[in-house]
Design a protein around this motif. Structure first.
Motif, PDB file in Angstrom:
ATOM      1  N   PHE A   1       0.935  -1.317   0.118  1.00  0.00           N
ATOM      2  CA  PHE A   1      -0.169   0.424  -0.194  1.00  0.00           C
ATOM      3  C   PHE A   1       0.744   0.934  -0.036  1.00  0.00           C
ATOM      4  CE2 PHE A   1      -2.453  -3.720   2.254  1.00  0.00           C
ATOM      5  CZ  PHE A   1      -3.190  -3.607   0.837  1.00  0.00           C
TER       6      PHE A   1
ATOM      7  N   LEU B   1      -3.509   4.541  -1.806  1.00  0.00           N
ATOM      8  CA  LEU B   1      -4.385   5.257  -1.245  1.00  0.00           C
ATOM      9  C   LEU B   1      -4.401   6.587  -0.926  1.00  0.00           C
ATOM     10  CD1 LEU B   1      -3.789   2.912   1.248  1.00  0.00           C
ATOM     11  CD2 LEU B   1      -5.437   2.526  -0.523  1.00  0.00           C
TER      12      LEU B   1
ATOM     13  N   ASP C   1      -1.687  -1.097  -4.248  1.00  0.00           N
ATOM     14  CA  ASP C   1      -2.538  -0.260  -4.046  1.00  0.00           C
ATOM     15  C   ASP C   1      -2.148   1.257  -3.686  1.00  0.00           C
ATOM     16  OD1 ASP C   1      -5.281  -1.918  -4.375  1.00  0.00           O
ATOM     17  OD2 ASP C   1      -5.208  -2.680  -1.705  1.00  0.00           O
TER      18      ASP C   1
ATOM     19  N   THR D   1       0.852   5.585  -0.908  1.00  0.00           N
ATOM     20  CA  THR D   1       0.599   6.912  -1.212  1.00  0.00           C
ATOM     21  C   THR D   1       1.012   7.975  -2.356  1.00  0.00           C
ATOM     22  OG1 THR D   1       1.723   7.976   0.385  1.00  0.00           O
ATOM     23  CG2 THR D   1      -0.006   7.171   1.184  1.00  0.00           C
TER      24      THR D   1
ATOM     25  N   LEU E   1      -4.960   7.374  -7.500  1.00  0.00           N
ATOM     26  CA  LEU E   1      -5.657   6.063  -6.900  1.00  0.00           C
ATOM     27  C   LEU E   1      -6.344   4.875  -7.557  1.00  0.00           C
ATOM     28  CD1 LEU E   1      -7.978   8.274  -4.345  1.00  0.00           C
ATOM     29  CD2 LEU E   1      -5.430   7.644  -3.774  1.00  0.00           C
TER      30      LEU E   1
END
Length: 136
Positions: A46, A136, A134, A48, A102
């Motif tokens: 994960f 986020l 992913d 950002t 995203l």
């Protein structure tokens, strides 16, 4: 005496509220690089927006053959944009991706067999390295 105490307290409070002009941008300090290697095959990570994912795959040898990697690619380049990548004569491969949007993207890198010793044969199967990212 009271006047000096108030003046000193006011000066102390004012200096505590002063922010240095040379503070780095808050988002720049939050940026990180997620590093992935051969051992991370099948992993989900994960990140950002703006963070980087760095993939470094090492070729493997044995039994008269060598498994060499192709440059890793992202399944959704609008989510993970590759900013660099390449292969080495050793068969290693690397790529760096930046999280641009995203969503979810899978990074894949196929490997292929190369005969390194005469008389040996490569198997008919290949190996596909993959990791899911992913954003986020």
């Amino acid at each position: 005496m009271f006047g000096r105490t108030v003046l000193a307290a006011t000066a102390l409070a004012a200096s505590a509220l002063t922010v240095p002009a040379a503070l780095p941008h808050a988002h720049a300090a939050a940026r990180r690089v997620v590093e992935l290697s051969n051992a991370d095959n099948g992993r989900t990570v994960f990140v950002t927006l703006g963070e980087k994912v760095e993939v470094k795959l090492k070729a493997t040898s044995g039994n008269g053959v060598k498994w060499v990697w192709d440059v890793p690619v992202a399944s959704a380049p609008h989510v993970l944009r590759r900013v660099s990548g390449g292969t080495a004569p050793s068969g290693d491969a690397r790529a760096t991706f930046r999280a641009e949007e995203l969503g979810k993207s899978t990074i894949i890198a196929p490997s292929r067999c190369v005969v390194t010793t005469p008389g040996h044969v490569c198997p008919r199967l290949g190996v596909l390295w993959r990791a899911t990212v992913d954003v986020l």
